[in-house]
Design a protein around this motif. Structure first.
Motif, PDB file in Angstrom:
ATOM      1  N   LEU A  44       0.841  -1.192   0.000  1.00 44.34           N
ATOM      2  CA  LEU A  44       0.000   0.000   0.000  1.00 44.34           C
ATOM      3  C   LEU A  44       0.882   1.250   0.000  1.00 44.34           C
ATOM      4  O   LEU A  44       1.804   1.355   0.807  1.00 44.34           O
ATOM      5  CB  LEU A  44      -0.906  -0.006   1.238  1.00 44.34           C
ATOM      6  N   PHE A  45       0.616   2.169  -0.918  1.00 44.99           N
ATOM      7  CA  PHE A  45       1.410   3.409  -1.067  1.00 44.99           C
ATOM      8  C   PHE A  45       2.910   3.092  -1.157  1.00 44.99           C
ATOM      9  O   PHE A  45       3.752   3.830  -0.636  1.00 44.99           O
ATOM     10  CB  PHE A  45       1.143   4.376   0.091  1.00 44.99           C
ATOM     11  N   ARG A  46       3.248   2.001  -1.801  1.00 43.51           N
ATOM     12  CA  ARG A  46       4.617   1.482  -1.812  1.00 43.51           C
ATOM     13  C   ARG A  46       5.662   2.543  -2.177  1.00 43.51           C
ATOM     14  O   ARG A  46       6.687   2.668  -1.509  1.00 43.51           O
ATOM     15  CB  ARG A  46       4.710   0.304  -2.785  1.00 43.51           C
ATOM     16  N   ASP A  47       5.426   3.291  -3.240  1.00 44.47           N
ATOM     17  CA  ASP A  47       6.449   4.241  -3.710  1.00 44.47           C
ATOM     18  C   ASP A  47       6.536   5.485  -2.844  1.00 44.47           C
ATOM     19  O   ASP A  47       7.483   6.261  -2.974  1.00 44.47           O
ATOM     20  CB  ASP A  47       6.192   4.613  -5.171  1.00 44.47           C
ATOM     21  N   TRP A  48       5.577   5.688  -1.957  1.00 45.20           N
ATOM     22  CA  TRP A  48       5.631   6.785  -0.996  1.00 45.20           C
ATOM     23  C   TRP A  48       6.154   6.301   0.350  1.00 45.20           C
ATOM     24  O   TRP A  48       6.700   7.080   1.111  1.00 45.20           O
ATOM     25  CB  TRP A  48       4.251   7.413  -0.809  1.00 45.20           C
ATOM     26  N   ARG A  49       5.969   5.015   0.628  1.00 41.04           N
ATOM     27  CA  ARG A  49       6.393   4.461   1.924  1.00 41.04           C
ATOM     28  C   ARG A  49       7.856   4.038   1.934  1.00 41.04           C
ATOM     29  O   ARG A  49       8.478   4.011   2.997  1.00 41.04           O
ATOM     30  CB  ARG A  49       5.539   3.245   2.291  1.00 41.04           C
ATOM     31  N   HIS A  86      -7.850  -3.739  -6.769  1.00 41.07           N
ATOM     32  CA  HIS A  86      -6.734  -4.044  -5.880  1.00 41.07           C
ATOM     33  C   HIS A  86      -6.415  -2.877  -4.944  1.00 41.07           C
ATOM     34  O   HIS A  86      -5.876  -3.084  -3.865  1.00 41.07           O
ATOM     35  CB  HIS A  86      -5.477  -4.381  -6.698  1.00 41.07           C
ATOM     36  N   ALA A  87      -6.751  -1.658  -5.360  1.00 37.36           N
ATOM     37  CA  ALA A  87      -6.506  -0.497  -4.498  1.00 37.36           C
ATOM     38  C   ALA A  87      -7.326  -0.608  -3.225  1.00 37.36           C
ATOM     39  O   ALA A  87      -6.826  -0.397  -2.113  1.00 37.36           O
ATOM     40  CB  ALA A  87      -6.839   0.800  -5.245  1.00 37.36           C
ATOM     41  N   ALA A  88      -8.600  -0.957  -3.369  1.00 32.89           N
ATOM     42  CA  ALA A  88      -9.450  -1.156  -2.190  1.00 32.89           C
ATOM     43  C   ALA A  88      -8.974  -2.359  -1.387  1.00 32.89           C
ATOM     44  O   ALA A  88      -8.940  -2.324  -0.153  1.00 32.89           O
ATOM     45  CB  ALA A  88     -10.908  -1.324  -2.622  1.00 32.89           C
ATOM     46  N   TRP A  89      -8.567  -3.428  -2.081  1.00 38.58           N
ATOM     47  CA  TRP A  89      -8.059  -4.617  -1.384  1.00 38.58           C
ATOM     48  C   TRP A  89      -6.841  -4.270  -0.535  1.00 38.58           C
ATOM     49  O   TRP A  89      -6.689  -4.754   0.583  1.00 38.58           O
ATOM     50  CB  TRP A  89      -7.670  -5.705  -2.371  1.00 38.58           C
ATOM     51  N   ALA A  90      -5.939  -3.443  -1.086  1.00 36.64           N
ATOM     52  CA  ALA A  90      -4.705  -3.083  -0.369  1.00 36.64           C
ATOM     53  C   ALA A  90      -5.019  -2.300   0.898  1.00 36.64           C
ATOM     54  O   ALA A  90      -4.426  -2.539   1.956  1.00 36.64           O
ATOM     55  CB  ALA A  90      -3.774  -2.287  -1.275  1.00 36.64           C
ATOM     56  N   LEU A  91      -5.946  -1.360   0.800  1.00 33.37           N
ATOM     57  CA  LEU A  91      -6.340  -0.574   1.977  1.00 33.37           C
ATOM     58  C   LEU A  91      -6.953  -1.466   3.050  1.00 33.37           C
ATOM     59  O   LEU A  91      -6.626  -1.354   4.230  1.00 33.37           O
ATOM     60  CB  LEU A  91      -7.322   0.527   1.569  1.00 33.37           C
ATOM     61  N   TYR A  92      -7.815  -2.385   2.634  1.00 38.79           N
ATOM     62  CA  TYR A  92      -8.457  -3.302   3.578  1.00 38.79           C
ATOM     63  C   TYR A  92      -7.422  -4.249   4.196  1.00 38.79           C
ATOM     64  O   TYR A  92      -7.401  -4.450   5.414  1.00 38.79           O
ATOM     65  CB  TYR A  92      -9.557  -4.099   2.872  1.00 38.79           C
ATOM     66  N   ASP A  93      -6.559  -4.802   3.356  1.00 38.48           N
ATOM     67  CA  ASP A  93      -5.545  -5.749   3.833  1.00 38.48           C
ATOM     68  C   ASP A  93      -4.569  -5.086   4.805  1.00 38.48           C
ATOM     69  O   ASP A  93      -4.094  -5.722   5.748  1.00 38.48           O
ATOM     70  CB  ASP A  93      -4.792  -6.355   2.641  1.00 38.48           C
ATOM     71  N   TYR A  94      -4.306  -3.808   4.602  1.00 37.97           N
ATOM     72  CA  TYR A  94      -3.413  -3.079   5.510  1.00 37.97           C
ATOM     73  C   TYR A  94      -4.042  -2.900   6.892  1.00 37.97           C
ATOM     74  O   TYR A  94      -3.350  -2.828   7.897  1.00 37.97           O
ATOM     75  CB  TYR A  94      -3.057  -1.713   4.906  1.00 37.97           C
ATOM     76  N   GLY A  95      -5.366  -2.827   6.921  1.00 39.46           N
ATOM     77  CA  GLY A  95      -6.058  -2.680   8.201  1.00 39.46           C
ATOM     78  C   GLY A  95      -7.040  -1.525   8.281  1.00 39.46           C
ATOM     79  O   GLY A  95      -7.725  -1.358   9.283  1.00 39.46           O
ATOM     80  N   PHE A  96      -7.118  -0.731   7.214  1.00 44.86           N
ATOM     81  CA  PHE A  96      -8.109   0.349   7.211  1.00 44.86           C
ATOM     82  C   PHE A  96      -9.500  -0.241   7.001  1.00 44.86           C
ATOM     83  O   PHE A  96      -9.673  -1.216   6.265  1.00 44.86           O
ATOM     84  CB  PHE A  96      -7.797   1.383   6.130  1.00 44.86           C
TER      85      PHE A  96
END
Length: 195
Positions: A44-49, A86-96
């Protein structure tokens, strides 16, 4: 996929005060190699993190230990760009579980609702006040009441109503995706078929 039930949530917020965040920034295309909803949160936000050496970038809110919670506050036009779910999946998988913004791209909003995320559209004033509140106190809490369709900034008492489709509201409150919902009304379907 089993999803968490959402009814009332009281949580701190993680601020990403950047406008026009597109789905490629949420989850870069090079990580779209799986079809299951698991594992996307790591990128999630890989290139910013992370920098080019895969070291965490200290200034990014998801890397800052002072921020926590399952509510993401994002500036307007969140989830624009491609239609990748996948954008929504990533946010959910991260814990949001809740995303708050003053504007969502329609396709992202629908993808979020379909995977158990609650996108809450608020006024620019409420959003800016929330960013200010979090800047002053990263542990400030926000209360989301899905049955009442309200979000409250606990620190200031400021409250807003939000809109949500009744069907999607019921699904979120029960942790249902579309198939789970159909299974839940199976007796009614069978009774109708017998007529």
């Amino acid at each position: 996929m089993a999803m968490d039930k959402i009814s009332t949530v009281c949580s701190c917020g993680v601020p990403v005060n950047i406008e026009n965040i597109d789905t490629d920034q949420i989850i870069p295309a090079r990580f779209l190699k799986a079809v299951e909803r698991k594992g996307f949160g790591d990128n999630l936000f890989r290139d910013w993190r992370y920098d080019k050496e895969d070291k965490p970038i200290a200034g990014f809110p998801l890397n800052d230990p002072k921020y926590s919670g399952n509510i993401l506050f994002a500036a307007k036009n969140f989830g624009c760009g491609s239609s990748r779910e996948h954008a929504a999946w990533a946010l959910y998988d991260y814990g949001f579980r809740i995303i708050v913004s003053s504007f969502f791209a329609d396709i992202f909003r629908n993808n979020a609702l379909n995977c158990g995320l609650l996108p809450i559209k608020v006024s620019e004033k409420f959003l800016n006040d929330a960013f200010d509140t979090i800047a002053k106190d990263p542990k400030a809490e926000f209360n989301v009441d899905l049955p009442a369709q309200t979000i409250t900034n606990v620190s200031t008492g400021e409250k807003e109503n939000f809109e949500i489709d009744g069907y999607k509201k019921e699904c979120l409150m029960n942790g249902f995706d579309d198939v789970d919902y159909l299974v839940s009304i199976r007796p009614e379907i069978e009774a109708y078929e017998k007529k």
